[in-house]
Design a protein around this motif. Structure first.
Motif, PDB file in Angstrom:
ATOM      1  N   ILE A 190       0.820  -1.201   0.000  1.00 50.54           N
ATOM      2  CA  ILE A 190       0.000   0.000   0.000  1.00 50.54           C
ATOM      3  C   ILE A 190       0.863   1.265   0.000  1.00 50.54           C
ATOM      4  CG2 ILE A 190      -0.315   0.340   2.505  1.00 50.54           C
ATOM      5  CD1 ILE A 190      -3.283   0.880   1.874  1.00 50.54           C
ATOM      6  N   GLU A 191       2.041   1.204   0.630  1.00 52.94           N
ATOM      7  CA  GLU A 191       2.941   2.358   0.614  1.00 52.94           C
ATOM      8  C   GLU A 191       3.559   2.543  -0.777  1.00 52.94           C
ATOM      9  OE1 GLU A 191       5.661   1.765   3.835  1.00 52.94           O
ATOM     10  OE2 GLU A 191       4.320   2.722   5.279  1.00 52.94           O
ATOM     11  N   GLU A 192       3.873   1.434  -1.453  1.00 52.34           N
ATOM     12  CA  GLU A 192       4.405   1.548  -2.810  1.00 52.34           C
ATOM     13  C   GLU A 192       3.349   2.122  -3.757  1.00 52.34           C
ATOM     14  OE1 GLU A 192       5.874  -2.213  -4.087  1.00 52.34           O
ATOM     15  OE2 GLU A 192       7.726  -2.066  -2.917  1.00 52.34           O
ATOM     16  N   LEU A 193       2.111   1.686  -3.581  1.00 52.81           N
ATOM     17  CA  LEU A 193       1.031   2.213  -4.410  1.00 52.81           C
ATOM     18  C   LEU A 193       0.851   3.708  -4.177  1.00 52.81           C
ATOM     19  CD1 LEU A 193      -1.265   1.698  -6.402  1.00 52.81           C
ATOM     20  CD2 LEU A 193      -2.730   1.093  -4.476  1.00 52.81           C
ATOM     21  N   ALA A 194       0.953   4.150  -2.928  1.00 51.92           N
ATOM     22  CA  ALA A 194       0.779   5.571  -2.606  1.00 51.92           C
ATOM     23  C   ALA A 194       1.869   6.430  -3.220  1.00 51.92           C
ATOM     24  CB  ALA A 194       0.750   5.756  -1.090  1.00 51.92           C
ATOM     25  N   ALA A 195       3.038   5.831  -3.487  1.00 53.91           N
ATOM     26  CA  ALA A 195       4.168   6.595  -4.022  1.00 53.91           C
ATOM     27  C   ALA A 195       4.103   6.757  -5.543  1.00 53.91           C
ATOM     28  CB  ALA A 195       5.483   5.909  -3.643  1.00 53.91           C
ATOM     29  N   ARG A 196       3.212   6.051  -6.196  1.00 57.78           N
ATOM     30  CA  ARG A 196       3.123   6.120  -7.652  1.00 57.78           C
ATOM     31  C   ARG A 196       2.586   7.467  -8.123  1.00 57.78           C
ATOM     32  NH1 ARG A 196       0.330   0.659  -9.791  1.00 57.78           N
ATOM     33  NH2 ARG A 196      -0.476   2.268 -11.194  1.00 57.78           N
ATOM     34  N   GLU A 197       3.061   7.904  -9.274  1.00 56.79           N
ATOM     35  CA  GLU A 197       2.617   9.188  -9.815  1.00 56.79           C
ATOM     36  C   GLU A 197       1.147   9.172 -10.199  1.00 56.79           C
ATOM     37  OE1 GLU A 197       5.116  10.332 -13.029  1.00 56.79           O
ATOM     38  OE2 GLU A 197       6.906  10.602 -11.783  1.00 56.79           O
ATOM     39  N   ASP A 198       0.642   8.002 -10.601  1.00 54.33           N
ATOM     40  CA  ASP A 198      -0.756   7.928 -11.021  1.00 54.33           C
ATOM     41  C   ASP A 198      -1.681   7.510  -9.894  1.00 54.33           C
ATOM     42  OD1 ASP A 198       0.076   5.310 -10.723  1.00 54.33           O
ATOM     43  OD2 ASP A 198      -0.949   4.575 -12.527  1.00 54.33           O
ATOM     44  N   PHE A 199      -1.210   7.651  -8.632  1.00 61.01           N
ATOM     45  CA  PHE A 199      -2.019   7.175  -7.500  1.00 61.01           C
ATOM     46  C   PHE A 199      -3.387   7.859  -7.472  1.00 61.01           C
ATOM     47  CE2 PHE A 199      -3.456   7.761  -3.095  1.00 61.01           C
ATOM     48  CZ  PHE A 199      -3.708   6.433  -2.785  1.00 61.01           C
ATOM     49  N   GLN A 200      -3.435   9.170  -7.724  1.00 58.44           N
ATOM     50  CA  GLN A 200      -4.700   9.897  -7.665  1.00 58.44           C
ATOM     51  C   GLN A 200      -5.564   9.679  -8.916  1.00 58.44           C
ATOM     52  OE1 GLN A 200      -5.804  11.269  -5.064  1.00 58.44           O
ATOM     53  NE2 GLN A 200      -3.971  11.340  -3.785  1.00 58.44           N
ATOM     54  N   GLY A 201      -5.006   9.026  -9.925  1.00 60.86           N
ATOM     55  CA  GLY A 201      -5.759   8.772 -11.139  1.00 60.86           C
ATOM     56  C   GLY A 201      -6.690   7.580 -11.004  1.00 60.86           C
ATOM     57  N   GLU A 202      -7.447   7.331 -12.075  1.00 58.23           N
ATOM     58  CA  GLU A 202      -8.455   6.258 -12.042  1.00 58.23           C
ATOM     59  C   GLU A 202      -7.820   4.899 -11.803  1.00 58.23           C
ATOM     60  OE1 GLU A 202     -11.822   4.283 -15.014  1.00 58.23           O
ATOM     61  OE2 GLU A 202     -10.993   6.267 -15.432  1.00 58.23           O
ATOM     62  N   GLU A 203      -6.697   4.620 -12.488  1.00 60.28           N
ATOM     63  CA  GLU A 203      -6.055   3.312 -12.345  1.00 60.28           C
ATOM     64  C   GLU A 203      -5.475   3.122 -10.944  1.00 60.28           C
ATOM     65  OE1 GLU A 203      -4.599  -0.487 -13.133  1.00 60.28           O
ATOM     66  OE2 GLU A 203      -6.154   0.748 -14.075  1.00 60.28           O
ATOM     67  N   GLY A 204      -4.831   4.171 -10.417  1.00 63.76           N
ATOM     68  CA  GLY A 204      -4.257   4.079  -9.073  1.00 63.76           C
ATOM     69  C   GLY A 204      -5.324   3.852  -8.017  1.00 63.76           C
ATOM     70  N   GLN A 205      -6.439   4.574  -8.142  1.00 61.90           N
ATOM     71  CA  GLN A 205      -7.519   4.419  -7.176  1.00 61.90           C
ATOM     72  C   GLN A 205      -8.184   3.049  -7.292  1.00 61.90           C
ATOM     73  OE1 GLN A 205      -8.488   6.861  -4.664  1.00 61.90           O
ATOM     74  NE2 GLN A 205      -6.372   7.239  -5.297  1.00 61.90           N
ATOM     75  N   ARG A 206      -8.249   2.530  -8.525  1.00 64.03           N
ATOM     76  CA  ARG A 206      -8.832   1.195  -8.704  1.00 64.03           C
ATOM     77  C   ARG A 206      -7.975   0.138  -8.018  1.00 64.03           C
ATOM     78  NH1 ARG A 206      -8.025  -3.178 -11.418  1.00 64.03           N
ATOM     79  NH2 ARG A 206      -6.183  -2.320 -12.470  1.00 64.03           N
ATOM     80  N   GLN A 207      -6.655   0.247  -8.184  1.00 62.80           N
ATOM     81  CA  GLN A 207      -5.769  -0.716  -7.545  1.00 62.80           C
ATOM     82  C   GLN A 207      -5.798  -0.580  -6.027  1.00 62.80           C
ATOM     83  OE1 GLN A 207      -1.839  -1.171  -9.169  1.00 62.80           O
ATOM     84  NE2 GLN A 207      -2.515  -0.675 -11.256  1.00 62.80           N
ATOM     85  N   LEU A 208      -5.973   0.640  -5.531  1.00 64.53           N
ATOM     86  CA  LEU A 208      -6.070   0.833  -4.093  1.00 64.53           C
ATOM     87  C   LEU A 208      -7.305   0.128  -3.551  1.00 64.53           C
ATOM     88  CD1 LEU A 208      -5.209   2.135  -1.432  1.00 64.53           C
ATOM     89  CD2 LEU A 208      -6.507   4.163  -2.094  1.00 64.53           C
ATOM     90  N   ARG A 209      -8.440   0.295  -4.260  1.00 69.51           N
ATOM     91  CA  ARG A 209      -9.663  -0.373  -3.815  1.00 69.51           C
ATOM     92  C   ARG A 209      -9.502  -1.890  -3.806  1.00 69.51           C
ATOM     93  NH1 ARG A 209     -11.994   3.801  -6.952  1.00 69.51           N
ATOM     94  NH2 ARG A 209     -12.173   2.421  -8.761  1.00 69.51           N
ATOM     95  N   GLU A 210      -8.839  -2.414  -4.842  1.00 64.72           N
ATOM     96  CA  GLU A 210      -8.626  -3.852  -4.913  1.00 64.72           C
ATOM     97  C   GLU A 210      -7.746  -4.330  -3.763  1.00 64.72           C
ATOM     98  OE1 GLU A 210      -6.997  -4.774  -8.694  1.00 64.72           O
ATOM     99  OE2 GLU A 210      -8.882  -4.507  -9.788  1.00 64.72           O
TER     100      GLU A 210
END
Length: 238
Positions: A195-215
């Motif tokens: 979850i910390e690696e996902l938060a560090a991604r540039e596209d975290f606030q985008g649709e794909e980043g948020q989808r992966q966060l939900r998953e």
């Protein structure tokens, strides 16, 4: 001519901070000496503003009323020790000059105290990152003084990289369990790393980043439910 109303007590102002920070500022404009006042436990408006995530009040206290950003309570703790969001911690450190290396009466920094309580993981991660940057800066200065070469290479090899903080609004709270179950129900470091690696991604606030966060959150919650049937173990992901 009507007399001015008496100044409120510090306790009254502290009680107003959670829901009425604007009222607190109005009182301070008439009674500025209360800005740095503390109750019987050393708790101040600065601590309360940090705890309830009122960044505007924090800025006014330090910039307008010259309250020291490292004002301490009876436990030797600054406002940084009670932050619940990365936004407020960043405000204190990067805007108002609060010290991340300050230690309370137990000899612990704010990062160590927050990490110990395992309640506001993003705040602890942010403070750890800031402290790492400070250490890296000191190491870089020492290496420059000694000259480039093998020494600088060794310092780079020894450099410790910490994961970036989680985004604002993401918290992982760990409940308590019986001693006999501690070994089996400890926080999953792999989940935290992902979850910390996902938060560090540039596209975290985008649709794909948020989808992966939900998953990821769904996977963690459903997996926990399957693993902990019959146990009194609670993990809350907000």
């Amino acid at each position: 001519m009507a007399s001015s109303p008496p100044a409120p007590t510090i306790d009254a102002l502290l009680n107003a901070v959670p829901d009425h920070p604007a009222t607190v500022l109005a009182h301070l404009s008439r009674h500025p000496h209360l800005a740095s006042a503390q109750d019987s436990h050393g708790y101040s408006l600065l601590h309360a503003a940090a705890s309830y995530s009122h960044a505007a009040l924090l800025r006014a206290l330090v910039r307008t009323y010259a309250v020291a950003p490292d004002l301490v309570d009876e436990d030797g703790e600054t406002a940084l020790f009670v932050c619940e969001t990365v936004e407020v911690a960043r405000c204190l450190v990067e805007e108002l000059g609060a010290s991340v290396g300050w230690r309370n009466r137990e000899g612990k920094t704010a990062e160590e105290r927050v990490e110990e309580e395992a309640e506001f993981v993003p705040v602890a991660a942010y403070l750890r990152q800031v402290m790492a940057r400070g250490a890296e800066g000191a190491d870089a200065g020492a290496a420059a003084g000694a000259g480039a070469g093998a020494g600088a290479e060794d310092a780079a090899a020894d450099e410790v990289h910490h994961p970036p903080p989680l985004p604002n609004g993401i918290k992982i709270n760990m409940g308590t369990i019986g001693e006999e179950e501690v070994g089996e129900a400890a926080p999953d470091p792999e989940f935290r790393r992902r979850i910390e690696e996902l938060a560090a991604r540039e596209d975290f606030q985008g649709e794909e980043g948020q989808r992966q966060l939900r998953e990821l959150v769904t996977e963690a919650v459903t997996g926990l439910a399957a693993d902990q049937q019959g146990r009194e173990v609670r993990r809350r992901v907000e």
